[in-house]
Design a protein around this motif. Structure first.
Motif, PDB file in Angstrom:
ATOM      1  N   ASN A  21       6.291  -4.666  -3.155  1.00 13.60           N
ATOM      2  CA  ASN A  21       7.220  -4.441  -4.451  1.00 13.60           C
ATOM      3  C   ASN A  21       6.595  -3.903  -5.480  1.00 13.60           C
ATOM      4  N   THR A  22       6.829  -2.870  -6.069  1.00 13.64           N
ATOM      5  CA  THR A  22       6.139  -2.130  -7.043  1.00 13.64           C
ATOM      6  C   THR A  22       7.363  -0.868  -7.655  1.00 13.64           C
ATOM      7  N   ALA A  23       7.084  -0.886  -9.159  1.00 11.25           N
ATOM      8  CA  ALA A  23       7.793  -0.050  -9.882  1.00 11.25           C
ATOM      9  C   ALA A  23       9.272   0.252  -9.209  1.00 11.25           C
ATOM     10  N   GLY A  71       8.674  -1.496  -0.134  1.00 14.84           N
ATOM     11  CA  GLY A  71       8.587  -0.893   1.272  1.00 14.84           C
ATOM     12  C   GLY A  71       7.356  -1.342   2.191  1.00 14.84           C
ATOM     13  N   GLY A  72       7.415  -0.664   3.089  1.00 14.90           N
ATOM     14  CA  GLY A  72       6.220  -1.078   4.147  1.00 14.90           C
ATOM     15  C   GLY A  72       5.643   0.032   4.777  1.00 14.90           C
ATOM     16  N   GLU A  73       4.941  -0.018   5.867  1.00  9.38           N
ATOM     17  CA  GLU A  73       4.150   1.077   6.292  1.00  9.38           C
ATOM     18  C   GLU A  73       4.774   1.325   7.811  1.00  9.38           C
ATOM     19  N   ILE A  74       4.742   2.600   8.130  1.00 13.91           N
ATOM     20  CA  ILE A  74       5.117   3.203   9.577  1.00 13.91           C
ATOM     21  C   ILE A  74       4.077   3.916  10.040  1.00 13.91           C
TER      22      ILE A  74
END
Length: 342
Positions: free
Chosen positions: A266-268, A272-275
């Motif tokens: 969680n930022t700016a 999201g996460g990685e794929i």
């Protein structure tokens, strides 16, 4: 009659093919799999095979796959060469009585795949394991156990998504079926315990204006002999990563796999996460488990995972899928009579 157990020392494995998949399996057998060693590596490119084998003590590096089968200390063979080369290698290994791990496809053409099935049956011993690694993926195994236990009732639909970051420029329309959707063909047959009886393919009317010229994505629809409908979205050039997801819709509920987000940030003002970017990353654990299971099975005189018949069935369904893709028609799948399992 079971496969003869290997000697008491490490299982000597000849690896045929030193490309991306073969090199990864060489690394896996050499560094991660207990009870086995790489005894020989074969590839038609001398520089490539030398590079892969140079740091493995006592490993023969050859350009002829048949020479690798006959190299000193070889007890079993792992085939990771391109599909068209598989039939010759498989028949030669069967003739020598060697246990075989064959990366998919068993053989691309169903007629050739059936010849391999029949040759194994004539030998009187099950020797072939086909590398459909999803059978060893923890999430797929949990879904299989759930369906087998009938906790959600009778399966009605399987929704599958198979999305790639990108494919090579040489990738063809047919390869979307034979090289990608082949995994869903095996997964659906395994998860449901049913055969696929017909295929239809729907695709956009215009090819994408990129280097591949593919109609992308495509929707492949299977019918099974148990009345289940399976749909597969195949996306060749997604541009964002590699995803494999499956949802089973059953009489009393649903179950979905393939949505592991891993690390979340969680930022700016965003989260999201990685794929994963490719199959070797997404299914790294499954490949490890698969080869460990194969080595253990060989040392105990058995086989594990997908059989040669499974490899033939995938080839037959793939051929029907390519025909459906080409014509736009629903194409029935005709399987040959199944030889008795040795």
């Amino acid at each position: 009659m079971p496969v003869s157990p290997s000697p008491s020392g490490p299982l000597g494995v000849a690896v045929l093919g030193a490309g991306k998949m073969g090199a990864d399996h060489v690394r896996r057998v050499d560094r991660l799999i207990g009870g086995a060693r790489v005894a020989a590596v074969a590839d038609p490119h001398p520089e490539r095979v030398a590079s892969v084998a140079e740091e493995i003590e006592g490993c023969a590096a050859v350009t002829d796959p048949l020479a690798a089968l006959d190299a000193e200390g070889v007890d079993a063979v792992l085939i990771a060469s391109p599909g068209p080369a598989h039939e010759e290698a498989l028949l030669a290994a069967l003739d020598r009585g060697l246990p075989i791990f064959c990366e998919k496809p068993l053989v691309p053409e169903p007629e050739a795949a059936l010849r391999v099935v029949e040759a194994e049956a004539k030998g009187g011993r099950p020797l072939i394991s086909v590398g459909f690694m999803r059978r060893f993926d923890a999430e797929h195994q949990r879904l299989k156990a759930l369906l087998d236990a009938d906790e959600l009732g009778v399966p009605r639909l399987l929704h599958c998504r198979h999305r790639n970051l990108a494919v090579h420029p040489y990738f063809t329309e047919a390869m979307l079926i034979t090289d990608s959707v082949a995994h869903e063909i095996d997964s659906a047959r395994w998860l449901l315990g049913q055969e696929i009886t017909a295929v239809q393919v729907h695709r956009p009317t215009a090819a994408l204006p990129d280097h591949t010229g593919l109609h992308d994505p495509q929707l492949v629809v299977f019918e099974t002999d148990g009345g289940v409908v399976v749909d597969v979205e195949i996306l060749a050039n997604g541009g964002f990563g590699y995803q494999v997801q499956t949802e089973a819709v059953c009489a009393r509920g649903t179950a979905r796999i393939g949505e592991d987000h891993g690390l979340m940030t969680n930022t700016a003002g965003r989260w999201g996460g990685e794929i994963a970017q490719d199959y070797l990353t997404r299914f790294a654990d499954a490949y490890d488990r698969e080869l460990r299971a194969w080595v253990d099975a060989v040392r105990h005189g058995t086989t594990v995972g997908a059989t040669s018949w499974d490899g033939y069935a995938v080839a037959a369904v793939s051929a029907a899928g390519v025909e459906a893709q080409r014509t736009g028609r629903r194409v029935p799948v005709a399987l040959a009579p199944r030889p008795a399992r040795p």
